[in-house]
Design an enzyme around this catalytic site. Structure first.
Site, PDB file in Angstrom:
ATOM      1  CG  ASN A 135      -1.896  -1.100   1.090  1.00  0.00           C
ATOM      2  OD1 ASN A 135      -3.172  -1.148   0.468  1.00  0.00           O
ATOM      3  ND2 ASN A 135      -1.675  -1.982   2.127  1.00  0.00           N
ATOM      4  CD  GLU A 136       4.732   1.414  -3.089  1.00  0.00           C
ATOM      5  OE1 GLU A 136       4.789   2.104  -1.829  1.00  0.00           O
ATOM      6  OE2 GLU A 136       5.421   1.568  -3.099  1.00  0.00           O
ATOM      7  N   PRO A 137       2.172   5.104  -0.526  1.00  0.00           N
ATOM      8  CG  PRO A 137       4.082   6.569   0.177  1.00  0.00           C
ATOM      9  CD  PRO A 137       3.644   5.466  -0.848  1.00  0.00           C
TER      10      PRO A 137
END
Length: 648
Positions: free
Chosen positions: A172-174
């Site tokens: 879950n990336e920025p």
């Protein structure tokens, strides 16, 4: 000063505790990753056994990456030695690269089998990992099914997490939302760069991954996040003490009612209780704490040390320091003088000088100096200016290149080198069948190499030869005899993979042999703790163990050990015990020395999240150290290399 106890596990092995006023997530700090991993493994084992006693399955959410490896190793040990059964365990892994074949070297399916599943009695149908081979038009359906399986199992009892350098949990990336579910995710550049060492370079690193979402993680009944090493310090402090934001997905865990961060001291270094412990609890104002507090106050307020006032101390939680040591004027002068005395242009000691307040001894005027370099370029990158000074000032300098560094050579570089040797031998009729075979076989393999294939012995030999030649070139450039370059080839490194073997007895003996051969007055070693499982840390552990075993020898009574840092970070200003300044010309000469490592220039294989080349990183770090001294009110230099002495 680094003491033995400060780099090893504390006697109890338990977490470092203190009053907490800034932290919004419960956080336990351990002396090292091993102690922390044992604690987490014990919690998981207790949960498994509790569920077994209740006749219920234990639903675990599992993570991959370097952080949980020590947890899995401890669980495997508990299975083998303590009878911990995984018969009732059902697991769901967080993520998998996409696309990805399950038998690929980089596959998380393969990772989990090698690290855990193949070594315990978990039933084959009880573990689930996102499928990196599912057709693209079926990915959304697969993700919904994955969520349904977790729900049908009763939800996750326990979710184990690592954390990326940009704060990602799972993949879950920025920018990920708090209500996100299992889905296909485009990977951030920094994530791909950090993973590129596993894939042999950024171009080969996947751009996508299937990951459980933030909401999927937050639905777990218990969440434990692991973080090791100082590279994780900024993102940990942001997640624990900052605001909840999609820019740091780990910060969402502030909203979870049963989350724990388990971290080592290096990863905790950005937390207020570590940076400024006097703000959260009472402290013992010894000299080390005093120096830390005064330098922190000076840099925070943007005032030179000698301009700090009593009010500055009182307004920033340091009134107890005044009460113990008197007015700010006296404290300022004391700390200023301590910092001033760390600066020396004579890292081997200044002949015929009073060394009472100098970092190094004046005698003997000519010292035997042994620089340990974990990779073939760490000597010049991390302490090239000091390396040159030692040679120019008449000391006998040796370099111990601890590993071949072969995995950091790009395939096309090795192919070019192998083709050159084969063509040269053919042109001049050089008849060495074995040598020709090695380079021919290496070239043939590299022309058809698949991403999932490990380098052959021949390829590793060629790549190691390239790096050995570059190291020799650096030694000639600095001016030391090539025979003073010792290529140690420590066995732990020679696996052909990014994953190395644990430190072994044979590695320690190799280090001991070189120390006994040189009988140094000074040892320089890489004290880089950025990655506690990385090559630098293993090499440092080998040196420390070798020194402990040899410290009873007569020659070791005159041997001092100095620790330098790598290209990634520098010692905190209050820790530095020797700072070697460099002029603009010396900075430029160091740069040219780094350029001797051509295979590591213009596209490094294992660049990490930092896109700069090594010479750029080194210069920025060295200039940054000099700037800190200047901001504290000391002399202004172009650049500085810093060292901490290890008392063994």
């Amino acid at each position: 000063m680094i003491t033995e106890s400060s780099v090893l596990e504390t006697p109890t092995g338990g977490p470092v505790q203190s009053a907490i006023t800034y932290e919004k997530i419960p956080t336990h700090i351990y002396s090292d990753a091993k102690a922390a991993s044992r604690a987490v493994a014990r919690e998981i084992a207790a949960l498994i056994r509790q569920k077994q006693s209740e006749g219920l399955p234990c639903i675990l959410g599992l993570a991959t990456g370097s952080s949980p490896k020590t947890v899995y190793a401890e669980l495997v040990r508990m299975h083998r030695e303590e009878g911990l059964s995984f018969q009732n365990v059902v697991s769901f892994n967080l993520d998998e690269y996409y696309p990805m074949e399950p038998d690929s070297l980089q596959s998380y399916w393969r990772f989990m089998k090698e690290q855990l599943f193949d070594h315990v009695d978990i039933p084959a149908g009880n573990y689930h990992i996102p499928d990196g081979t599912v057709a693209y038009d079926k990915v959304a359906e697969f993700c919904r099914h994955y969520e349904d399986m977790i729900e049908a199992a009763g939800g996750l009892d326990f979710q184990l997490l690592g954390i990326g350098g940009n704060g990602h949990i799972g993949f879950n990336e920025p920018g990920s939302l708090s209500n996100s579910r299992t889905r296909l995710m485009m990977l951030d550049h920094s994530t791909r760069a950090a993973a590129s060492m596993d894939f042999g370079g950024l171009p080969r690193t996947p751009r996508k991954a299937i990951t459980m979402g933030v909401a999927s993680i937050l639905n777990a009944k218990r969440v434990v996040l692991l973080a090791w090493g100082e590279r994780k310090a900024p993102v940990i402090s942001s997640a624990v003490e900052g605001t909840v934001t999609e820019h740091n997905p780990a910060s969402y865990l502030q909203t979870h009612p049963n989350t724990l961060f388990v971290i080592d001291g290096a990863a905790a270094s950005g937390l207020t209780r570590m940076k400024a412990p006097w703000l959260v609890d009472s402290v013992i104002w010894d000299n080390k704490m005093k120096k830390k507090a005064v330098t922190h106050l000076s840099l925070t307020l943007g005032k030179p040390i000698l301009k700090l006032t009593d009010r500055d101390y009182n307004d920033n939680g340091m009134s107890d320091l005044l009460a113990q040591y008197g007015q700010a004027y006296d404290i300022n002068i004391d700390v200023f003088n301590q910092l001033q005395r760390t600066i020396t242009g004579w890292p081997g000691g200044k002949p015929n000088a009073d060394d009472t307040f100098r970092p190094e001894r004046a005698l003997p005027t000519s010292k035997r100096c042994l620089i340990f370099s974990p990779h073939p370029d760490d000597d010049i990158i991390s302490m090239g200016g000091t390396f040159q000074r030692l040679q120019d000032q008449g000391h006998e300098v040796h370099v111990g290149y601890q590993t071949s560094g072969n995995i950091a050579v790009a395939d096309d570089e090795a192919l070019r080198f192998a083709d050159y040797v084969v063509d040269f031998n053919e042109k001049f009729g050089i008849n060495s069948p074995e040598a020709t075979r090695i380079f021919q076989d290496a070239a043939a393999f590299l022309r058809t190499k698949k991403d999932s294939e490990m380098d052959t012995d021949e390829v590793r030999y060629v790549k190691g030869l390239i790096r050995k030649g570059e190291a020799k070139s650096t030694c000639r450039f600095v001016g030391i005899p090539v025979e003073n370059a010792h290529f140690m080839n420590m066995p732990f490194y020679e696996t052909g993979k990014v994953e190395k073997k644990p430190l072994g007895e044979e590695d320690i003996l190799v280090v001991m042999k070189l120390i006994e051969e040189v009988k140094p007055h000074q040892i320089y070693a890489a004290g880089d703790l950025a990655d506690p499982h990385g090559t630098h840390k293993v090499c440092l552990d080998a040196i420390m163990e070798a020194v402990r075993r040899l410290k009873g020898k007569d020659f070791m009574k005159d041997c001092w050990v100095w620790l330098y840092r790598g290209a990634w970070a520098e010692w905190d200003i209050h820790e530095i015990e020797m700072a070697v300044p460099m002029s603009p010309d010396q900075v430029m000469k160091k740069r040219f020395g780094i350029f001797k490592h051509q295979s590591q220039k213009d596209g490094v294989v294992y660049q990490g999240a930092d896109s700069r080349e090594f010479w750029q990183r080194a210069e920025e770090r060295n200039r940054g150290t000099a700037e800190l001294y200047n901001r504290l009110g000391l002399a202004e230099y172009e650049a500085m290399e810093a060292f901490v002495r290890w008392q063994y």
